[in-house]
Scaffold this motif. Structure first.
Motif, PDB file in Angstrom:
ATOM      1  N   ALA A 483       0.850  -1.196   0.000  1.00  0.00           N
ATOM      2  CA  ALA A 483       0.000   0.000   0.000  1.00  0.00           C
ATOM      3  C   ALA A 483       0.886   1.247   0.000  1.00  0.00           C
ATOM      4  O   ALA A 483       1.841   1.338   0.768  1.00  0.00           O
ATOM      5  CB  ALA A 483      -0.911  -0.013   1.225  1.00  0.00           C
ATOM      6  N   LYS A 508      -5.505  -5.915  -3.954  1.00  0.00           N
ATOM      7  CA  LYS A 508      -6.578  -5.899  -2.948  1.00  0.00           C
ATOM      8  C   LYS A 508      -6.111  -6.546  -1.655  1.00  0.00           C
ATOM      9  O   LYS A 508      -6.494  -6.116  -0.555  1.00  0.00           O
ATOM     10  CB  LYS A 508      -7.818  -6.599  -3.490  1.00  0.00           C
ATOM     11  N   ALA A 511      -3.975  -3.979   0.053  1.00  0.00           N
ATOM     12  CA  ALA A 511      -4.825  -2.944   0.652  1.00  0.00           C
ATOM     13  C   ALA A 511      -5.527  -3.472   1.897  1.00  0.00           C
ATOM     14  O   ALA A 511      -5.651  -2.762   2.902  1.00  0.00           O
ATOM     15  CB  ALA A 511      -5.842  -2.459  -0.373  1.00  0.00           C
ATOM     16  N   SER A 514      -3.461  -3.659   5.362  1.00  0.00           N
ATOM     17  CA  SER A 514      -2.815  -2.371   5.584  1.00  0.00           C
ATOM     18  C   SER A 514      -3.678  -1.519   6.496  1.00  0.00           C
ATOM     19  O   SER A 514      -4.798  -1.889   6.848  1.00  0.00           O
ATOM     20  CB  SER A 514      -2.602  -1.635   4.243  1.00  0.00           C
ATOM     21  N   ARG A 517      -7.398  -0.639   5.457  1.00  0.00           N
ATOM     22  CA  ARG A 517      -8.310  -1.759   5.215  1.00  0.00           C
ATOM     23  C   ARG A 517      -9.758  -1.298   5.017  1.00  0.00           C
ATOM     24  O   ARG A 517     -10.479  -1.855   4.199  1.00  0.00           O
ATOM     25  CB  ARG A 517      -8.244  -2.740   6.382  1.00  0.00           C
ATOM     26  N   VAL A 522      -7.747   2.617  -2.393  1.00  0.00           N
ATOM     27  CA  VAL A 522      -6.409   2.569  -1.802  1.00  0.00           C
ATOM     28  C   VAL A 522      -5.348   2.483  -2.896  1.00  0.00           C
ATOM     29  O   VAL A 522      -5.404   1.578  -3.738  1.00  0.00           O
ATOM     30  CB  VAL A 522      -6.277   1.353  -0.860  1.00  0.00           C
ATOM     31  N   VAL A 524      -1.905   1.306  -4.380  1.00  0.00           N
ATOM     32  CA  VAL A 524      -0.980   0.210  -4.086  1.00  0.00           C
ATOM     33  C   VAL A 524       0.137   0.232  -5.123  1.00  0.00           C
ATOM     34  O   VAL A 524      -0.119   0.172  -6.329  1.00  0.00           O
ATOM     35  CB  VAL A 524      -1.702  -1.160  -4.118  1.00  0.00           C
ATOM     36  N   TYR A 552      -5.123   1.455  -8.069  1.00  0.00           N
ATOM     37  CA  TYR A 552      -6.086   1.929  -7.074  1.00  0.00           C
ATOM     38  C   TYR A 552      -7.177   0.875  -6.921  1.00  0.00           C
ATOM     39  O   TYR A 552      -7.856   0.528  -7.898  1.00  0.00           O
ATOM     40  CB  TYR A 552      -6.689   3.276  -7.492  1.00  0.00           C
ATOM     41  N   THR A 554     -10.126  -1.292  -4.066  1.00  0.00           N
ATOM     42  CA  THR A 554     -10.945  -1.278  -2.855  1.00  0.00           C
ATOM     43  C   THR A 554     -10.827  -2.642  -2.180  1.00  0.00           C
ATOM     44  O   THR A 554     -11.115  -3.668  -2.806  1.00  0.00           O
ATOM     45  CB  THR A 554     -12.421  -0.994  -3.187  1.00  0.00           C
ATOM     46  N   PRO A 555     -10.379  -2.689  -0.915  1.00  0.00           N
ATOM     47  CA  PRO A 555     -10.249  -3.986  -0.227  1.00  0.00           C
ATOM     48  C   PRO A 555     -11.586  -4.710  -0.158  1.00  0.00           C
ATOM     49  O   PRO A 555     -12.632  -4.087   0.074  1.00  0.00           O
ATOM     50  CB  PRO A 555      -9.773  -3.588   1.181  1.00  0.00           C
TER      51      PRO A 555
END
Length: 567
Positions: A483, A508, A511, A514, A517, A522, A524, A552, A554-555
């Motif tokens: 991240a 993911k 992210a 990290s 979360r 996020v 990366v 970029y 999203t977890p």
């Protein structure tokens, strides 16, 4: 969270179908209040979790992996002595109470039959696990020892006579011949009032289940049939997590609840429901010393940084002191001994007058030298303070990294973090053997995931794992992810040319593991491992890299679990 008598009834029915007739092949106690018996039954190993945790007491078959502690407890040794290779012959419930009795058949050292009872009492903070020799009804051991001073009615100590938990003066809903519920329906047409009366009349019914039964009794149709149909669901359950502000689990079928989620079994239900709650609680309990050390050192270093910043701000006055010293030297003939201040023209600033404080105890030249000395002292302080600020910021950054790892850790990750803090001097290494040498703990392995394209992805869960994963285990051609500018785990894709899909899935993971979360978008970074290097003397987990690209993402916990299942 109604693990009440009704749910206990349903869980015992599920366990009977899976482990009756099985044999105990392994016994471990991963946590102080929890035991796992591995039962070999129907050609499968079934890890039976027996928990006497004050908040999460339960019985179930679990799929969550646990690490066995290096030194077994006395209770574990007792269970191994009596239950290894023992056969489960029956599982019974005490009326409709939250007490499950596991009967075992085994033999003692002389070859004589030895019937044993393992009783799990799910009673909040009074929860316990008791091993009983049924021949003479004596307690062999308990996971929690309760002496006479704690409980006059029941002494739960090795050698004491086993006394069952006191019976409640309530009806067993599965053996109610009086059909008292029929009278209650007539007396209490209000749903909430009927639910309360059901709890007062029947044993082992939690509020959520009492409300469900009240709805069933008020439903259209024959009241007796509705009651029987509701209770029969305990033997043919629909494992359900009901959402909302106060989510709970149940074996009842919630057809009209849009927030409900079903699972394959009651055991899977409890794994899904308790995993986060129980894991977080265990980490807080077992890692309390580590959290205390980190928070204490963070507080100390943040105070130190604040003072250094104040000192640095004061060094900005250095040039003013130098100018005042030069002005005094230039206009020394105007300065007289005994003066406390003087105004002199500043030739650096359009001859504006500058007020200069003087000591009446010093000569004019000594006053000028005093300002030059102060200037030189502040000038020398700049280099020292700058160096100290850099060291302190590095320390804070490192401690925040460890704090993040503790917040995201599983219980099995804590020993590695403790070893790291010992190596860095934050915790004194304890001498654990007779020779006075420190026991060397074996470091845990990074977590393994697989992308939807079956590409292996490794995730370090702490700094020692991160260093080993990136600098020793990964190949130079592999892809490294982290991240961007956020504390988190090192992630390695074990492939030199991963597809965009695999890259996104690995990003993911980076992210998710990290500090970001819970964030929605996020950044990366990813780069080949050959572009990673660790500076000399750097803290564990710290690396520098170049030539990176950024994704970029999203977890997504759901995707993470799917990738983990492949392992």
């Amino acid at each position: 969270m109604p693990f009440d008598g009704l749910f206990t009834h349903a869980m015992i029915a599920e366990l009977r179908s899976k482990i009756i007739g099985g044999r105990v092949t392994k016994i471990s106690q991963p946590f102080p209040n929890e035991v796992i018996l591995t039962i070999r039954s129907q050609r499968h190993n079934q890890p039976l979790l027996l928990s006497a945790h004050p908040n999460y007491a339960r019985i179930q078959i679990t799929k969550i992996p646990y690490n066995n502690p290096p030194v077994p407890t006395n209770f574990t040794m007792t269970l191994r002595k009596y239950l290894e290779n023992a056969k489960i012959t029956a599982i019974d419930q005490l009326d409709n109470d939250r007490v499950a009795n596991f009967s075992f058949a085994t033999r003692n050292e002389l070859g004589d039959e030895l019937p044993l009872l393992l009783s799990i009492e799910i009673m909040g903070r009074y929860s316990n696990i008791v091993l009983v020799d049924q021949k003479d009804n004596k307690i062999l051991d308990t996971i929690k020892h309760i002496g006479p001073s704690q409980n006059r009615f029941r002494t739960l100590l090795p050698g004491a006579t086993y006394i069952q938990p006191p019976k409640q003066n309530l009806l067993n809903p599965f053996a109610d011949e009086s059909a008292k519920y029929l009278d209650l329906v007539q007396q209490f047409p209000n749903r909430e009032m009927l639910a309360k009366q059901l709890q007062k009349s029947y044993q082992g019914i939690a509020t959520a289940h009492a409300l469900y039964l009240a709805d069933s009794l008020h439903a259209v149709g024959d009241t007796s049939i509705n009651w029987e149909h509701a209770l029969k669901q305990a033997d043919s359950p629909t494992p359900t997590i009901v959402g909302g502000s106060k989510n709970f689990f149940t074996f009842f079928k919630y057809d009209n609840d849009l927030n409900s989620e079903n699972t394959e079994s009651l055991s899977n239900l409890l794994d899904a429901f308790y995993q986060k709650k129980a894991t977080s609680d265990r980490v807080q309990q077992q890692g309390s010393q580590l959290f205390h050390v980190i928070k204490g050192n963070l507080q100390k270093n943040r105070k130190k940084l604040k003072k250094l910043q104040q000192t640095m701000a004061s060094t900005q006055k250095a040039d003013i002191l130098r100018i005042k010293g030069e002005l005094l030297t230039t206009y020394l003939y105007q300065v007289k001994r005994g003066m406390t201040e003087i105004e002199l023209p500043n030739y650096y600033d359009n001859e504006k007058l500058v007020k200069i404080s003087l000591s009446n105890q010093l000569s004019p030249s000594q006053n000028a030298q005093k300002y030059f000395k102060k200037y030189q002292k502040l000038k020398n302080a700049v280099a020292y303070v700058t160096k100290q600020m850099k060291i302190t910021k590095t320390e804070i950054n490192y401690l925040e990294e460890v704090e993040t790892q503790l917040e995201l850790a599983d219980p099995q990750d804590l020993p590695d973090i403790k070893v790291e803090l010992q190596q860095e001097g934050y915790i004194r290494a304890q001498k654990q053997n007779k020779n006075g040498k420190v026991r060397k703990n074996k470091l845990g392995q990074p977590d393994t995931f697989y992308s939807s394209e079956d590409i292996k992805i490794s995730v370090g869960k702490n700094n020692l794992q991160n260093d080993r994963l990136t600098l020793k285990m990964a190949q130079k051609k592999d892809i490294w992810l982290h991240a961007k500018n956020i504390h988190g785990s090192h992630v390695i894709i074990h492939d030199s040319q991963p597809s965009e899909r695999t890259l996104l899935e690995a990003a993911k993971l980076a992210a998710y593991y990290s500090k970001a979360r819970s964030s929605g978008n996020v950044p990366v970074d990813y780069v080949r491992v050959k572009n990673i290097r660790k500076p000399n003397g750097a803290k564990p987990g710290f690396v520098i890299y170049e030539g990176q690209q950024t994704l970029y993402v999203t977890p997504d916990e759901g995707e993470m679990k799917k990738m983990k299942k492949h392992d």
